[in-house]
Design a protein around this motif. Sequence first.
Motif, PDB file in Angstrom:
ATOM      1  N   VAL A   1       7.572   5.448   7.465  1.00  0.00           N
ATOM      2  CA  VAL A   1       6.866   6.042   6.321  1.00  0.00           C
ATOM      3  C   VAL A   1       5.846   5.016   5.841  1.00  0.00           C
ATOM      4  CG1 VAL A   1       7.155   6.750   3.903  1.00  0.00           C
ATOM      5  CG2 VAL A   1       8.816   7.500   5.626  1.00  0.00           C
ATOM      6  N   ASP A   2       4.627   5.483   5.543  1.00  0.00           N
ATOM      7  CA  ASP A   2       3.565   4.543   5.183  1.00  0.00           C
ATOM      8  C   ASP A   2       3.399   4.386   3.674  1.00  0.00           C
ATOM      9  OD1 ASP A   2       2.337   4.070   7.962  1.00  0.00           O
ATOM     10  OD2 ASP A   2       2.561   6.236   7.839  1.00  0.00           O
ATOM     11  N   ILE A   3       3.521   5.489   2.942  1.00  0.00           N
ATOM     12  CA  ILE A   3       3.292   5.429   1.493  1.00  0.00           C
ATOM     13  C   ILE A   3       4.368   6.274   0.804  1.00  0.00           C
ATOM     14  CG2 ILE A   3       1.616   5.789  -0.384  1.00  0.00           C
ATOM     15  CD1 ILE A   3      -0.575   6.035   1.791  1.00  0.00           C
ATOM     16  N   VAL A   4       4.882   5.756  -0.313  1.00  0.00           N
ATOM     17  CA  VAL A   4       5.845   6.543  -1.100  1.00  0.00           C
ATOM     18  C   VAL A   4       5.291   6.713  -2.510  1.00  0.00           C
ATOM     19  CG1 VAL A   4       8.181   6.628  -2.049  1.00  0.00           C
ATOM     20  CG2 VAL A   4       7.812   5.687   0.238  1.00  0.00           C
ATOM     21  N   ILE A   5       5.220   7.949  -2.962  1.00  0.00           N
ATOM     22  CA  ILE A   5       4.883   8.176  -4.374  1.00  0.00           C
ATOM     23  C   ILE A   5       6.041   8.927  -5.032  1.00  0.00           C
ATOM     24  CG2 ILE A   5       2.366   8.132  -4.097  1.00  0.00           C
ATOM     25  CD1 ILE A   5       2.407  11.217  -4.244  1.00  0.00           C
ATOM     26  N   THR A   6       6.119   8.792  -6.339  1.00  0.00           N
ATOM     27  CA  THR A   6       7.217   9.421  -7.071  1.00  0.00           C
ATOM     28  C   THR A   6       6.815  10.836  -7.514  1.00  0.00           C
ATOM     29  OG1 THR A   6       6.372   8.582  -9.157  1.00  0.00           O
ATOM     30  CG2 THR A   6       7.988   7.207  -8.006  1.00  0.00           C
ATOM     31  N   THR A   7       7.801  11.572  -8.016  1.00  0.00           N
ATOM     32  CA  THR A   7       7.529  12.902  -8.578  1.00  0.00           C
ATOM     33  C   THR A   7       6.471  12.798  -9.674  1.00  0.00           C
ATOM     34  OG1 THR A   7       9.893  13.337  -8.255  1.00  0.00           O
ATOM     35  CG2 THR A   7       8.670  14.948  -9.562  1.00  0.00           C
TER      36      THR A   7
END
Length: 580
Positions: free
Chosen positions: A381-387
């Motif tokens: 996974v390259d990028i994680v954003i939150t809700t």
Amino acid sequence: MDIQLTINDMPLTVPEGMSILDAARTINIDIPTLCYLNLHEMNMNNHIASCRVCVVEVEGRRNLAPACSTPAAAGMIVRTDTPRAIQARRTMVELLLSDHPKACLTCAKNLDCDLQALAADLGVRHINYEGEISEFEIDTSSLAIIREPSKCIRCRRCETMCDDVQTVGVYSAVGRGFGTVIKTAFDRPLHETSCTFCGQCIAVCPTGALMELDQTDKVRKALNDPSQFVVVQTAPAVRVALGEGFGLEPGTIVTGKMVAALRRLGFDRVFDTDFGADVTIMEEATELVHRIKHGGRLPMLTSCCPAWVKFFEHQFPDLLDVPSTCKSPHEMLGVLSKSYYAKASGIDPKKMIVVSVMPCVAKKYEAARPELAQGQETADVDIVITTRELARMIREAGIHFENLKDEEFDHSLGESTGAAVIFGATGGVLEAALRTAYEVLTGETLEKVEFEALRGMEGIKEAVIPIGERNLRVAVTHGLGNARKILEKIQAGESEYDVIEIMACPGGCIGGGGQPYHHGNVEILKARANAIYQEDRSKPLRKSHENPAVLALYKEFVGEPYGERAHELLHTSFMKREKL
Ligand code: SF4
Ligand code: SF4
Ligand code: SF4
């Protein structure tokens, strides 16, 4: 024992020992507070009474009383709204603002800040106190959390959350009075502490002093790069909370609107982390069956929560062989997007960017763990954003979320079962694993798929589940303090469990550190959990091993669950870390 008192001329009966603040809430009177936390059902309370904003008048007492730390008593006569009480609150807020950067318009917490909201409610129009302004460096050392101590109002909610609830103990208040500062031990940057990045301190911080690392710019950059194929996936807990970012009731299921919004943002494919959750169950249930049949290490602990993983790596490094070696669902879906899907679609995996939308702050850090990319050319996974970050991106793009028509996830990494969606609530991972393990171990159909004993907000739940000739002893915990109790039992050789689910956040991922703020209201968590179970009931298939897309994946690409290729792609390892 119950007692009777009067608040604002209204008689009421409450249990003895309840605070005035909680008693008032039973008759729908909210006394403002900036420091109090009350998640009784999960034993998470902060009674430090540091902000003094909740003061009320109690007949017969000369001084105003803090409602959060004053127990309601028989015959008490309380007034919450006298001019004296309101003026005292206003003064407290003015004093806090006198040492606070006036940067509301540019603060990440703008319009979601308890201090800002209270100043507005109290009609604070100017600050009568001028004085020294505290200045501190911003801590940007971690991949998950930004600390901006100049915005800290020393309410100590983070300290209560981290010390008492999570038992990690990253923060403590140092100094006295105006000089009080919330610090890490030896003032270390956060990434040099035992912080698990659970984000629960962010979830309770009333101001913008603690925030997730914003990665929305990275996502926008990827979406605007025509050479990149950008895939997005969304975790089960996101769909029951995202609507809150648009004024919808907690627990509103917005799966279809969310997918439609993601397409409008420009993602090339919209996949469902639930597919990854179904694959996780195939692996985890098979691993459990394997351990049971071959005398492997029991209990087996779930491993899909990265905050919990980091917790045991720091705190219980002698137990690294106890958790399942499965990667978490979004990591599984990430690696499958870049291998299985990329191959089938003729896409160069090096030109693919996988973005995960998670309820979770720790997954930002998890995505960068080198162990997860072992043997691969790129990270899963390259990028994680939150809700919260996704809600902001949708608003920024001017998308009328509420008016969107439902759309479906892209096939085939968008197909999922009810077992996958319940991953979002405490107890769900274990329940999903049992739905599969039962059928694998007995060869019989499991008729009643709902394991009620594993549901609900209790901190530690235990059950004995008969599976064929074996009685499986299981436990479910949420909150790292509860996890610690269970791990200490295992360490002492006193554990009789066969399998245990552990999630770092209260309520599981529905209460994740990246979800819309619940402001300590456990009813919001319950509404989200109910929505998760409703989504499960609405699915035609409710067992992971019945997902046809998952079965095709194993037939065409992975081979046997828990086999050699599965280990290469879907399993990981853990490391000993120092307790800092
Ligand atoms: S993220 Fe979790 S572990 Fe880290 S400081 Fe906050 S509450 Fe403590
Ligand atoms: S960082 Fe936030 S939660 Fe912690 S003491 Fe400061 S204002 Fe309160
Ligand atoms: S419980 Fe869920 S949201 Fe919380 S840290 Fe674990 S995986 Fe993330």
